[in-house]
Design an enzyme around this catalytic site. Sequence first.
Site, PDB file in Angstrom:
ATOM      1  N   ASP A  53       1.298  -4.577  -0.660  1.00  0.00           N
ATOM      2  CA  ASP A  53       1.185  -5.910   0.066  1.00  0.00           C
ATOM      3  C   ASP A  53       1.748  -7.024  -0.786  1.00  0.00           C
ATOM      4  O   ASP A  53       1.415  -7.079  -1.902  1.00  0.00           O
ATOM      5  CB  ASP A  53      -0.312  -6.336   0.190  1.00  0.00           C
ATOM      6  CG  ASP A  53      -0.397  -7.348   0.952  1.00  0.00           C
ATOM      7  OD1 ASP A  53       0.228  -7.598   1.914  1.00  0.00           O
ATOM      8  OD2 ASP A  53      -1.128  -8.293   0.451  1.00  0.00           O
ATOM      9  N   THR A  86       4.141 -10.590   4.687  1.00  0.00           N
ATOM     10  CA  THR A  86       4.354 -11.481   3.553  1.00  0.00           C
ATOM     11  C   THR A  86       5.668 -10.757   2.585  1.00  0.00           C
ATOM     12  O   THR A  86       6.260 -11.935   2.143  1.00  0.00           O
ATOM     13  CB  THR A  86       3.210 -11.151   2.565  1.00  0.00           C
ATOM     14  OG1 THR A  86       2.806  -9.968   2.435  1.00  0.00           O
ATOM     15  CG2 THR A  86       1.862 -11.831   3.263  1.00  0.00           C
ATOM     16  N   THR A  87       5.930  -9.705   2.570  1.00  0.00           N
ATOM     17  CA  THR A  87       7.192  -9.149   1.904  1.00  0.00           C
ATOM     18  C   THR A  87       8.209  -9.621   2.740  1.00  0.00           C
ATOM     19  O   THR A  87       9.273  -9.970   2.067  1.00  0.00           O
ATOM     20  CB  THR A  87       6.981  -7.330   1.910  1.00  0.00           C
ATOM     21  OG1 THR A  87       5.839  -7.272   1.626  1.00  0.00           O
ATOM     22  CG2 THR A  87       8.105  -6.847   1.081  1.00  0.00           C
ATOM     23  N   ASP A 382      -4.594  -6.641   7.070  1.00  0.00           N
ATOM     24  CA  ASP A 382      -3.460  -7.043   7.546  1.00  0.00           C
ATOM     25  C   ASP A 382      -3.502  -6.743   8.985  1.00  0.00           C
ATOM     26  O   ASP A 382      -3.445  -7.223   9.989  1.00  0.00           O
ATOM     27  CB  ASP A 382      -2.319  -6.206   6.771  1.00  0.00           C
ATOM     28  CG  ASP A 382      -1.896  -6.875   5.509  1.00  0.00           C
ATOM     29  OD1 ASP A 382      -2.696  -7.777   5.000  1.00  0.00           O
ATOM     30  OD2 ASP A 382      -1.013  -6.639   5.095  1.00  0.00           O
TER      31      ASP A 382
HETATM   32  N1  LIG Z   1       7.930   3.193  12.091  1.00  0.00           N
HETATM   33  C1  LIG Z   1       8.699   2.150  11.665  1.00  0.00           C
HETATM   34  N2  LIG Z   1       9.777   2.406  11.637  1.00  0.00           N
HETATM   35  C2  LIG Z   1      10.792   0.957  11.220  1.00  0.00           C
HETATM   36  N3  LIG Z   1      10.339  -0.086  10.680  1.00  0.00           N
HETATM   37  C3  LIG Z   1       8.860  -0.067  10.503  1.00  0.00           C
HETATM   38  C4  LIG Z   1       8.261   0.919  11.085  1.00  0.00           C
HETATM   39  N4  LIG Z   1       6.789   0.440  10.984  1.00  0.00           N
HETATM   40  C5  LIG Z   1       6.857  -0.796  10.374  1.00  0.00           C
HETATM   41  N5  LIG Z   1       8.237  -1.094  10.222  1.00  0.00           N
HETATM   42  C6  LIG Z   1       8.666  -2.242   9.740  1.00  0.00           C
HETATM   43  O1  LIG Z   1       8.183  -2.568   8.411  1.00  0.00           O
HETATM   44  C7  LIG Z   1       8.221  -4.136   7.999  1.00  0.00           C
HETATM   45  C8  LIG Z   1       6.993  -4.210   7.383  1.00  0.00           C
HETATM   46  O2  LIG Z   1       6.778  -3.846   6.340  1.00  0.00           O
HETATM   47  P1  LIG Z   1       5.860  -4.196   5.165  1.00  0.00           P
HETATM   48  O3  LIG Z   1       5.861  -3.338   4.025  1.00  0.00           O
HETATM   49  O4  LIG Z   1       4.339  -4.221   5.911  1.00  0.00           O
HETATM   50  O5  LIG Z   1       6.079  -5.611   4.762  1.00  0.00           O
HETATM   51  P2  LIG Z   1       5.399  -7.092   5.239  1.00  0.00           P
HETATM   52  O6  LIG Z   1       4.620  -7.455   4.115  1.00  0.00           O
HETATM   53  O7  LIG Z   1       6.622  -7.919   5.488  1.00  0.00           O
HETATM   54  O8  LIG Z   1       4.401  -6.825   6.446  1.00  0.00           O
HETATM   55  C9  LIG Z   1       8.346  -4.623   9.437  1.00  0.00           C
HETATM   56  O9  LIG Z   1       9.684  -5.166   9.686  1.00  0.00           O
HETATM   57  C10 LIG Z   1       8.469  -3.528  10.490  1.00  0.00           C
HETATM   58  O10 LIG Z   1       8.735  -3.814  11.797  1.00  0.00           O
HETATM   59 MG   LIG Z   2       3.170  -5.637   7.068  1.00  0.00          MG
END
Ligand SMILES: Nc1ncnc2c1ncn2[C@@H]1O[C@H](COP(=O)(O)OP(=O)(O)O)[C@@H](O)[C@H]1O
Ligand SMILES: [Mg+2]
Length: 542
Positions: A53, A86-87, A382
């Site tokens: 996170d 957040t990322t 989240d």
């Molecule tokens: N199955 C998937 N394939 C591709 N991208 C994905 C998938 N599941 C989630 N994502 C993408 O991963 C990103 C979120 O990653 P995450 O590590 O949770 O960061 P954040 O803290 O920004 O939420 C988003 O852009 C989301 O669309």
């Molecule tokens: Mg996320």
Amino acid sequence: MKEGSSENKGRDAQRNNIFAAKLIAEIVKTSLGPRGMDKMLVDSLGDVTITNDGATMLKEIDVQHPAAKMIVEISKTTDNEVGDGTTSAVVLAGSLLDQAEELIDQNVHPTIVVDGYRKASIRAPKTLDKIAIKVSPEDKEWLTKIAKTSMASKLISRDSEQLSALVVDAVVSVAEKTADGYRIDIDDIKVDKKPGAGITQTQLVKGIVLDKEVVHSGMPKRIESAKIALINSPLEIEKTEFDAKLNISDPSQIKQFLDEENTMLKSMVDKVTAIGANVVICQKGIDDIAQHYLAKADVLAVRRVKESDMTKLAKATGGRIVTNLDDLTEKDLGKAQLVEERKVEEDKWVFVEGAKNPKATTILVRGATQKVTDEAERSMHDALMVVKDVVEHPTVVVGGGATEAELSKDLREFANTLSGREQLAVQKYADAFESIPLVLAENSGMDPIDTQVELRAKHGQGKTWFGVNCLAGKVSDMEAENVFEPAVVKEQIIKSATEAAGMILRIDDVIASGKMKAPPMPPGGAGGPGGMGGMGEDYSAP
Ligand SMILES: Nc1ncnc2c1ncn2[C@@H]1O[C@H](COP(=O)(O)OP(=O)(O)O)[C@@H](O)[C@H]1O
Ligand SMILES: [Mg+2]
């Protein structure tokens, strides 16, 4: 300037700030998306946190550079406002600064870059609105897809099928219908955790769980049709503030003194039982003698309950928290179908179920170890937040960088309608948007250049929802993959990232007084995270 102050001006100050902020983005970048890596953070006391996170990572890192701190702030804001993304917010801000630097190096004035960025950040949410999919806030299938996407990038992704259903259930059960849609108070959902069992043992309790045991072994462990007294004063004899001296000349006086105490405690218990309470939940302590009398009256009692839990209990059971025992009446008692002590691993916890107000809900998160359970709890948070986002603002967009790729394309078209250097800035914003799909691709081991070419081609053909399919390692239609995210999360990411980048770009003078020397260029110039070592330390390092 005062003695000991230092100044860092113009291009130097700017370069330095941009560099520090970009470093923060570099740190979190590799954790983005389902193929992102986790971080292990060790604090000064040696406590270890393992997380994916963004907000948690940055909270644990001791960042001192003022510009870097601004980036840490945006991850916090995003976390508070929408709970996820957040990322992404940090990665986008880092990329905006990276692109801005190229323009500044070509002698474009930072003010012009900031203006162009602002124009882009006004345009993007409008486009987002146009492409977003409207959903029904009551449609559990949509809500489950949203929860699952949020979990996809976390350690709990393997069990997202089961956990997303649980999260949706919890949010739906606390949603309140208002004139214009639904409202959710996320505090109505209590999240408790206990290591020692698999994540799949995570359960939803329709009620409140207290991590406290029944106070006396002679008390009942299970009460049906509970009438609960909520007390926030001690069931003890108050000790005097100063030492009092008793002169006792006769052994019978000792007995009389103790009898006196005994009687006072008994009368406290009598007050509680007289109005029909069969459960006592006390925020303070309960004296041994009072416990004894409560046990004799078949009352189940719990002591030293957290204030936040008391508030939740009051809300859930319809009871009132009473400070003065003399004020306690039958009306103040809370109601629940069942109050029961159950074993949770080595501990005994008290479950209050079937409360008067059905909105009270607890998620009891389980995990094999403490670290896993902690991270599972954060990921559940989240997921709860994104489901809440969609129930309150029922529009969604497609993830996997599809939305960002489309916004990028739109901004590039928009840039063509502008002239001069502002056009360049808007184009750079468009490039910055592409950082999200490209980082997702990179983290999945895909070639960034190939991905960019393919993504641009697809979006050029009007394929709005083509993005990076991290799990299959190719560019594909992410709508078909059921990867959906709340539109408000994307809006917040744009807002936070643009604000932070703008703020950093506008600074051309850093004046630091006293001990805090104006931060110099981190060692190694524009090198990679090698300069990181300097961040948690004194700026006066060379
Ligand atoms: N199955 C998937 N394939 C591709 N991208 C994905 C998938 N599941 C989630 N994502 C993408 O991963 C990103 C979120 O990653 P995450 O590590 O949770 O960061 P954040 O803290 O920004 O939420 C988003 O852009 C989301 O669309
Ligand atoms: Mg996320």
